[in-house]
Design an enzyme around this catalytic site. Structure first.
Site, PDB file in Angstrom:
ATOM      1  N   ASP A  67      16.857   0.411 -20.367  1.00  0.00           N
ATOM      2  CA  ASP A  67      18.258   0.791 -20.568  1.00  0.00           C
ATOM      3  C   ASP A  67      18.431   2.299 -20.621  1.00  0.00           C
ATOM      4  OD1 ASP A  67      16.872   1.029 -22.954  1.00  0.00           O
ATOM      5  OD2 ASP A  67      18.082  -0.397 -24.068  1.00  0.00           O
ATOM      6  N   ASN A 136      20.033  -6.218 -35.434  1.00  0.00           N
ATOM      7  CA  ASN A 136      20.970  -7.334 -35.239  1.00  0.00           C
ATOM      8  C   ASN A 136      20.479  -8.300 -34.156  1.00  0.00           C
ATOM      9  OD1 ASN A 136      21.355  -5.906 -32.896  1.00  0.00           O
ATOM     10  ND2 ASN A 136      23.537  -5.502 -33.195  1.00  0.00           N
ATOM     11  N   HIS A 138      19.365  -7.432 -31.082  1.00  0.00           N
ATOM     12  CA  HIS A 138      19.524  -7.032 -29.685  1.00  0.00           C
ATOM     13  C   HIS A 138      18.179  -6.705 -29.046  1.00  0.00           C
ATOM     14  CE1 HIS A 138      20.162  -2.665 -31.110  1.00  0.00           C
ATOM     15  NE2 HIS A 138      19.247  -2.525 -30.169  1.00  0.00           N
ATOM     16  N   GLU A 143      23.579  -6.897 -26.738  1.00  0.00           N
ATOM     17  CA  GLU A 143      24.068  -7.000 -28.110  1.00  0.00           C
ATOM     18  C   GLU A 143      24.568  -8.417 -28.400  1.00  0.00           C
ATOM     19  OE1 GLU A 143      23.795  -4.707 -30.303  1.00  0.00           O
ATOM     20  OE2 GLU A 143      24.577  -2.753 -29.672  1.00  0.00           O
TER      21      GLU A 143
HETATM   22  C1  GLP Z   1      17.624   0.741 -29.228  1.00  0.00           C
HETATM   23  C2  GLP Z   1      17.016   0.309 -27.886  1.00  0.00           C
HETATM   24  C3  GLP Z   1      16.220  -0.969 -27.991  1.00  0.00           C
HETATM   25  C4  GLP Z   1      15.294  -0.910 -29.216  1.00  0.00           C
HETATM   26  C5  GLP Z   1      16.129  -0.786 -30.457  1.00  0.00           C
HETATM   27  C6  GLP Z   1      15.308  -0.768 -31.743  1.00  0.00           C
HETATM   28  O1  GLP Z   1      18.915   0.300 -29.424  1.00  0.00           O
HETATM   29  N1  GLP Z   1      17.998   0.174 -26.860  1.00  0.00           N
HETATM   30  O2  GLP Z   1      15.475  -1.164 -26.802  1.00  0.00           O
HETATM   31  O3  GLP Z   1      14.482  -2.042 -29.263  1.00  0.00           O
HETATM   32  O4  GLP Z   1      16.888   0.408 -30.383  1.00  0.00           O
HETATM   33  O5  GLP Z   1      14.809   0.497 -31.965  1.00  0.00           O
HETATM   34  P1  GLP Z   1      13.768   0.918 -33.057  1.00  0.00           P
HETATM   35  O6  GLP Z   1      12.432   0.601 -32.468  1.00  0.00           O
HETATM   36  O7  GLP Z   1      13.972   2.389 -33.219  1.00  0.00           O
HETATM   37  O8  GLP Z   1      14.052   0.139 -34.287  1.00  0.00           O
END
Ligand code: GLP
Length: 243
Positions: A67, A136, A138, A143
Site C-alpha cells: 500500500d 482494528n 486491518h 479497513e
Molecule cells: C499500517 C499499514 C499496515 C500495518 C499496520 C500496523 O496501517 N498500512 O500494513 O500492518 O499499519 O502497523 P504496525 O506494525 O506499526 O502496528
C-alpha cells in the site's frame, strides 16, 4: 494457520527473517510482497544482516508493496516508498527498478490500481506476502467495512488508523486520509503468507484473526480462507489465543 509463538520482538524479527530467507534461497528470482509499519522493521534489519554476511542475494528479486498513502511524494519521510528505501532497499543489492510501491500521486488512480494487479499477475504472482496487522484488524489498508474490495483500490482510512499512524507525523492533520492498497483478493492470491505481530496491543485482534468468525469487520479473519498462512508472533500478542 501455522502459529509460531516466540519470546519477544527481537526473536520474532529473527524468526520471520529466517522464514523469508528460505523463500529467497529456494527461488533466487522470487516475488516478495512487502509491508510497512513498525512491526517489520526488525525483520528488515535482519534481512540486511543476512545480505551483508553473504547469506542472501537480492539481485534477481522483485518486491511488491501492499500500500501507499495518497498525496505523499516518494521522498516524503512518511511515504511508504521512502520507508522501504530507508529500511531495506538502500542497504541490499536489489535493483530499485524491480521494487514496486503503488503510486499515490498517479493522475489516474483507477488505472494505477488496475496496472498494479496486472503487474503482479505478469510477474507470476507473489511467492510470499509479508503482513502486519492493524489494531482494528486491518491488513494493508483494508479497513473494517460492510464490504471489502478484492483488487487494488483507493480507500479511506478509519479514524482509528489515522490516530494510530499519527505517531509518525507532526500532527494528526498531516496524516493522509486516503491510500491505495492491495485488495483482499490480491493478498489471498499470494502463494504463501507470513504475518508478524508483537505486543499486547495486538493480542485481542490476533485472537479474532485466528479463531473468530470470518467477517469484513475484521479483515484479517479473511486469512482463515488461505491454505498457507504462517504467523510468527510474540508471547504478548499471542496471549489471548485459545489454547
Ligand atoms: C499500517 C499499514 C499496515 C500495518 C499496520 C500496523 O496501517 N498500512 O500494513 O500492518 O499499519 O502497523 P504496525 O506494525 O506499526 O502496528
Amino acid at each position: 494457520m501455522k502459529i509460531t509463538v516466540v519470546k519477544d520482538y527481537d526473536e520474532m524479527s529473527r524468526e520471520a527473517a529466517e522464514f523469508m530467507a528460505q523463500t529467497i534461497k529456494e527461488k533466487n528470482n522470487a516475488v516478495l510482497g512487502l509491508a510497512t509499519g513498525s512491526t517489520p522493521e526488525g525483520l528488515y534489519s535482519e534481512l540486511i544482516k543476512k545480505y551483508k554476511n553473504g547469506e542472501l542475494d537480492f539481485s534477481n528479486i522483485t518486491t511488491i508493496n501492499l500500500d501507499e498513502y495518497v498525496g505523499l511524494k516518494g521522498d516524503h519521510p512518511q511515504s511508504y516508498r521512502y520507508f522501504m528505501n530507508d529500511k531495506l532497499f538502500n542497504h541490499i543489492n536489489i535493483n530499485k527498478a524491480n521494487t514496486y510501491v503503488p503510486n499515490g500521486l498517479a493522475e489516474n488512480i483507477e488505472e494505477e490500481c488496475r496496472n498494479y494487479d496486472k503487474r503482479i499477475e505478469k510477474l507470476g504472482g507473489i511467492d510470499i506476502q509479508l503482513l502486519g496487522i492493524g489494531n482494528n484488524g486491518h491488513i494493508a489498508f483494508n479497513e473494517p467495512e460492510e464490504e471489502l474490495s478484492a483488487s487494488t483500490h483507493l480507500t479511506g482510512l478509519t479514524q482509528s488508523t489515522i490516530e494510530a499512524n499519527s505517531r509518525f507525523f507532526d500532527s494528526m492533520e498531516e496524516v493522509p486520509k486516503t491510500a491505495l492498497t492491495m485488495g483482499i483478493g490480491t493478498i489471498l492470491r499470494s502463494k504463501k503468507i507470513l504475518l508478524v505481530a508483537s505486543g499486547e496491543s495486538k493480542a485481542e485482534v490476533v485472537a479474532k484473526m485466528v479463531s473468530g468468525k470470518i467477517t469484513t469487520k475484521v479483515p484479517a479473519t479473511m486469512l482463515q480462507l488461505h491454505s498457507d498462512v504462517t504467523l510468527i508472533i510474540d508471547e504478548a500478542a499471542a496471549k489471548l489465543i485459545n489454547k
